[in-house]
Write a protein that holds these residues in place. Structure first.
Motif, PDB file in Angstrom:
ATOM      1  N   HIS A  36      -4.168   8.987 -73.849  1.00 49.36           N
ATOM      2  CA  HIS A  36      -4.306   7.537 -73.750  1.00 49.36           C
ATOM      3  C   HIS A  36      -3.010   6.970 -73.173  1.00 49.36           C
ATOM      4  CE1 HIS A  36      -7.749   7.965 -76.488  1.00 49.36           C
ATOM      5  NE2 HIS A  36      -6.975   8.799 -77.163  1.00 49.36           N
ATOM      6  N   VAL A  37      -3.115   6.317 -72.011  1.00 47.98           N
ATOM      7  CA  VAL A  37      -1.950   5.733 -71.342  1.00 47.98           C
ATOM      8  C   VAL A  37      -2.077   4.216 -71.412  1.00 47.98           C
ATOM      9  CG1 VAL A  37      -0.674   5.554 -69.172  1.00 47.98           C
ATOM     10  CG2 VAL A  37      -1.808   7.711 -69.782  1.00 47.98           C
ATOM     11  N   PRO A  38      -1.094   3.536 -72.016  1.00 50.20           N
ATOM     12  CA  PRO A  38      -1.187   2.089 -72.167  1.00 50.20           C
ATOM     13  C   PRO A  38      -0.940   1.354 -70.858  1.00 50.20           C
ATOM     14  CG  PRO A  38       0.956   2.830 -72.908  1.00 50.20           C
ATOM     15  CD  PRO A  38       0.174   4.062 -72.533  1.00 50.20           C
ATOM     16  N   GLY A  39      -1.361   0.120 -70.817  1.00 48.60           N
ATOM     17  CA  GLY A  39      -1.051  -0.728 -69.677  1.00 48.60           C
ATOM     18  C   GLY A  39      -2.272  -1.191 -68.923  1.00 48.60           C
ATOM     19  N   SER A  40      -1.987  -1.879 -67.818  1.00 49.63           N
ATOM     20  CA  SER A  40      -3.042  -2.411 -66.949  1.00 49.63           C
ATOM     21  C   SER A  40      -2.748  -2.050 -65.497  1.00 49.63           C
ATOM     22  CB  SER A  40      -3.142  -3.931 -67.122  1.00 49.63           C
ATOM     23  OG  SER A  40      -1.903  -4.540 -66.814  1.00 49.63           O
ATOM     24  N   VAL A  84       5.342  13.175 -83.314  1.00 52.41           N
ATOM     25  CA  VAL A  84       5.788  12.066 -82.476  1.00 52.41           C
ATOM     26  C   VAL A  84       6.969  12.565 -81.663  1.00 52.41           C
ATOM     27  CG1 VAL A  84       6.737   9.728 -82.407  1.00 52.41           C
ATOM     28  CG2 VAL A  84       5.039  10.328 -84.155  1.00 52.41           C
ATOM     29  N   ALA A  85       6.858  12.419 -80.356  1.00 52.12           N
ATOM     30  CA  ALA A  85       7.924  12.836 -79.452  1.00 52.12           C
ATOM     31  C   ALA A  85       8.521  11.592 -78.801  1.00 52.12           C
ATOM     32  CB  ALA A  85       7.382  13.773 -78.385  1.00 52.12           C
ATOM     33  N   MET A  86       9.824  11.456 -78.910  1.00 52.39           N
ATOM     34  CA  MET A  86      10.539  10.361 -78.247  1.00 52.39           C
ATOM     35  C   MET A  86      11.160  10.932 -76.976  1.00 52.39           C
ATOM     36  SD  MET A  86      12.321   8.769 -81.648  1.00 52.39           S
ATOM     37  CE  MET A  86      13.258   7.575 -80.710  1.00 52.39           C
ATOM     38  N   HIS A  87      11.037  10.165 -75.869  1.00 56.28           N
ATOM     39  CA  HIS A  87      11.542  10.659 -74.597  1.00 56.28           C
ATOM     40  C   HIS A  87      12.093   9.514 -73.736  1.00 56.28           C
ATOM     41  CE1 HIS A  87       7.197   9.812 -73.786  1.00 56.28           C
ATOM     42  NE2 HIS A  87       7.748   9.156 -72.785  1.00 56.28           N
ATOM     43  N   ARG A  88      12.750   9.912 -72.677  1.00 58.80           N
ATOM     44  CA  ARG A  88      13.273   8.984 -71.668  1.00 58.80           C
ATOM     45  C   ARG A  88      12.686   9.410 -70.330  1.00 58.80           C
ATOM     46  NH1 ARG A  88      15.837   4.289 -71.410  1.00 58.80           N
ATOM     47  NH2 ARG A  88      17.228   4.029 -69.664  1.00 58.80           N
ATOM     48  N   PHE A 106       1.081  12.700 -80.995  1.00 55.42           N
ATOM     49  CA  PHE A 106       0.190  13.833 -80.768  1.00 55.42           C
ATOM     50  C   PHE A 106      -0.634  14.111 -82.017  1.00 55.42           C
ATOM     51  CE2 PHE A 106       3.788  14.511 -77.983  1.00 55.42           C
ATOM     52  CZ  PHE A 106       3.232  15.031 -76.821  1.00 55.42           C
ATOM     53  N   ARG A 107      -1.887  14.492 -81.806  1.00 57.85           N
ATOM     54  CA  ARG A 107      -2.717  15.032 -82.868  1.00 57.85           C
ATOM     55  C   ARG A 107      -2.956  16.492 -82.527  1.00 57.85           C
ATOM     56  NH1 ARG A 107      -4.007  10.131 -81.814  1.00 57.85           N
ATOM     57  NH2 ARG A 107      -4.058   8.544 -83.413  1.00 57.85           N
ATOM     58  N   ILE A 113      -3.198  20.821 -78.964  1.00 54.89           N
ATOM     59  CA  ILE A 113      -3.124  19.358 -78.931  1.00 54.89           C
ATOM     60  C   ILE A 113      -4.526  18.836 -78.647  1.00 54.89           C
ATOM     61  CG2 ILE A 113      -2.163  17.374 -77.701  1.00 54.89           C
ATOM     62  CD1 ILE A 113       0.221  19.324 -76.969  1.00 54.89           C
ATOM     63  N   THR A 114      -4.974  17.877 -79.455  1.00 55.36           N
ATOM     64  CA  THR A 114      -6.308  17.301 -79.273  1.00 55.36           C
ATOM     65  C   THR A 114      -6.268  15.867 -78.758  1.00 55.36           C
ATOM     66  OG1 THR A 114      -6.459  16.451 -81.539  1.00 55.36           O
ATOM     67  CG2 THR A 114      -7.228  18.705 -81.162  1.00 55.36           C
ATOM     68  N   ASP A 115      -5.138  15.195 -78.929  1.00 59.15           N
ATOM     69  CA  ASP A 115      -5.057  13.785 -78.554  1.00 59.15           C
ATOM     70  C   ASP A 115      -3.601  13.412 -78.340  1.00 59.15           C
ATOM     71  OD1 ASP A 115      -7.094  11.446 -78.526  1.00 59.15           O
ATOM     72  OD2 ASP A 115      -5.328  10.587 -79.496  1.00 59.15           O
ATOM     73  N   LEU A 116      -3.354  12.598 -77.307  1.00 64.70           N
ATOM     74  CA  LEU A 116      -2.015  12.090 -77.020  1.00 64.70           C
ATOM     75  C   LEU A 116      -2.118  10.580 -76.861  1.00 64.70           C
ATOM     76  CD1 LEU A 116      -2.606  14.797 -75.060  1.00 64.70           C
ATOM     77  CD2 LEU A 116      -0.195  14.497 -74.623  1.00 64.70           C
ATOM     78  N   ASP A 117      -1.405   9.836 -77.692  1.00 59.42           N
ATOM     79  CA  ASP A 117      -1.341   8.379 -77.589  1.00 59.42           C
ATOM     80  C   ASP A 117       0.062   8.010 -77.135  1.00 59.42           C
ATOM     81  OD1 ASP A 117      -3.855   7.220 -78.377  1.00 59.42           O
ATOM     82  OD2 ASP A 117      -3.471   8.024 -80.388  1.00 59.42           O
ATOM     83  N   GLU A 118       0.160   7.529 -75.909  1.00 58.37           N
ATOM     84  CA  GLU A 118       1.456   7.213 -75.312  1.00 58.37           C
ATOM     85  C   GLU A 118       1.844   5.772 -75.629  1.00 58.37           C
ATOM     86  OE1 GLU A 118       3.347   7.356 -70.841  1.00 58.37           O
ATOM     87  OE2 GLU A 118       1.580   8.578 -71.304  1.00 58.37           O
ATOM     88  N   CYS A 119       3.127   5.561 -75.885  1.00 55.15           N
ATOM     89  CA  CYS A 119       3.669   4.219 -76.115  1.00 55.15           C
ATOM     90  C   CYS A 119       4.902   4.050 -75.232  1.00 55.15           C
ATOM     91  CB  CYS A 119       4.089   4.033 -77.574  1.00 55.15           C
ATOM     92  SG  CYS A 119       2.749   4.208 -78.745  1.00 55.15           S
ATOM     93  N   VAL A 120       5.111   2.831 -74.742  1.00 54.60           N
ATOM     94  CA  VAL A 120       6.285   2.533 -73.924  1.00 54.60           C
ATOM     95  C   VAL A 120       7.059   1.387 -74.561  1.00 54.60           C
ATOM     96  CG1 VAL A 120       5.260   3.355 -71.771  1.00 54.60           C
ATOM     97  CG2 VAL A 120       4.983   0.966 -72.426  1.00 54.60           C
ATOM     98  N   ARG A 121       8.330   1.308 -74.235  1.00 51.98           N
ATOM     99  CA  ARG A 121       9.170   0.264 -74.817  1.00 51.98           C
ATOM    100  C   ARG A 121       8.805  -1.107 -74.260  1.00 51.98           C
ATOM    101  NH1 ARG A 121      15.521  -0.091 -75.890  1.00 51.98           N
ATOM    102  NH2 ARG A 121      14.924   1.662 -77.151  1.00 51.98           N
ATOM    103  N   ASP A 122       8.557  -1.189 -72.947  1.00 49.06           N
ATOM    104  CA  ASP A 122       8.299  -2.480 -72.318  1.00 49.06           C
ATOM    105  C   ASP A 122       7.088  -2.351 -71.394  1.00 49.06           C
ATOM    106  OD1 ASP A 122       8.309  -4.786 -70.671  1.00 49.06           O
ATOM    107  OD2 ASP A 122      10.480  -4.995 -70.894  1.00 49.06           O
TER     108      ASP A 122
END
Length: 131
Positions: A36-40, A84-88, A106-107, A113-122
């Motif tokens: 899952h990649v956030p955004g528009s 949960v993986a934090m990255h740059r 990650f699940r 790995i069965t599921d990846l939910d991505e989050c971004v700072r901005d």
């Protein structure tokens, strides 16, 4: 003390991504895995299945002419199938530069790995860069 197997899986996944090794990544995910990649922006959305996920990863590299880099900073696990993986991330695209902190939740079932939910700072920075 040895690292938890889920943390090791995530580290190996980031390493494979950084090397562009899609075969290794495919071996770490279930066939029905979803990223899952956030955004528009054109690269946001839900990518279900190994082909959809690795195609999207390929687009990240092609859209940035190979400049996409992700540096893993930390991995946290709960021992119950979550990590949960934090990255740059850094990349260049169409005269713009991206430098962004993010994370992926990650699940994991068994050793896959069965599921990846991505989050971004901005979200606005991400949307602007990828649009």
């Amino acid at each position: 003390m040895a690292e938890h197997p889920h943390a090791d899986l995530i580290r190996r996944g980031y390493d494979a991504f950084s090397r562009g090794d899609m075969d290794a990544l495919r071996g770490m995910m279930t066939g029905d895995c979803t990223h899952h990649v956030p955004g528009s922006h054109p690269l946001s959305g839900d990518f279900k299945g190994l082909d959809a996920i690795t195609d999207m990863y390929g687009r990240l590299f092609s859209e940035t002419a190979g400049t996409m880099r992700v540096e893993l900073r930390r991995v946290f696990v709960d021992g119950r199938g979550h990590a949960v993986a934090m990255h740059r991330s850094t990349a260049d695209r169409k005269g713009r530069h991206l430098e962004e902190d993010g994370c992926i939740v990650f699940r994991i079932v068994g050793d896959k790995i069965t599921d990846l939910d991505e989050c971004v700072r901005d979200m606005d920075v991400s949307n602007d860069f990828w649009s």
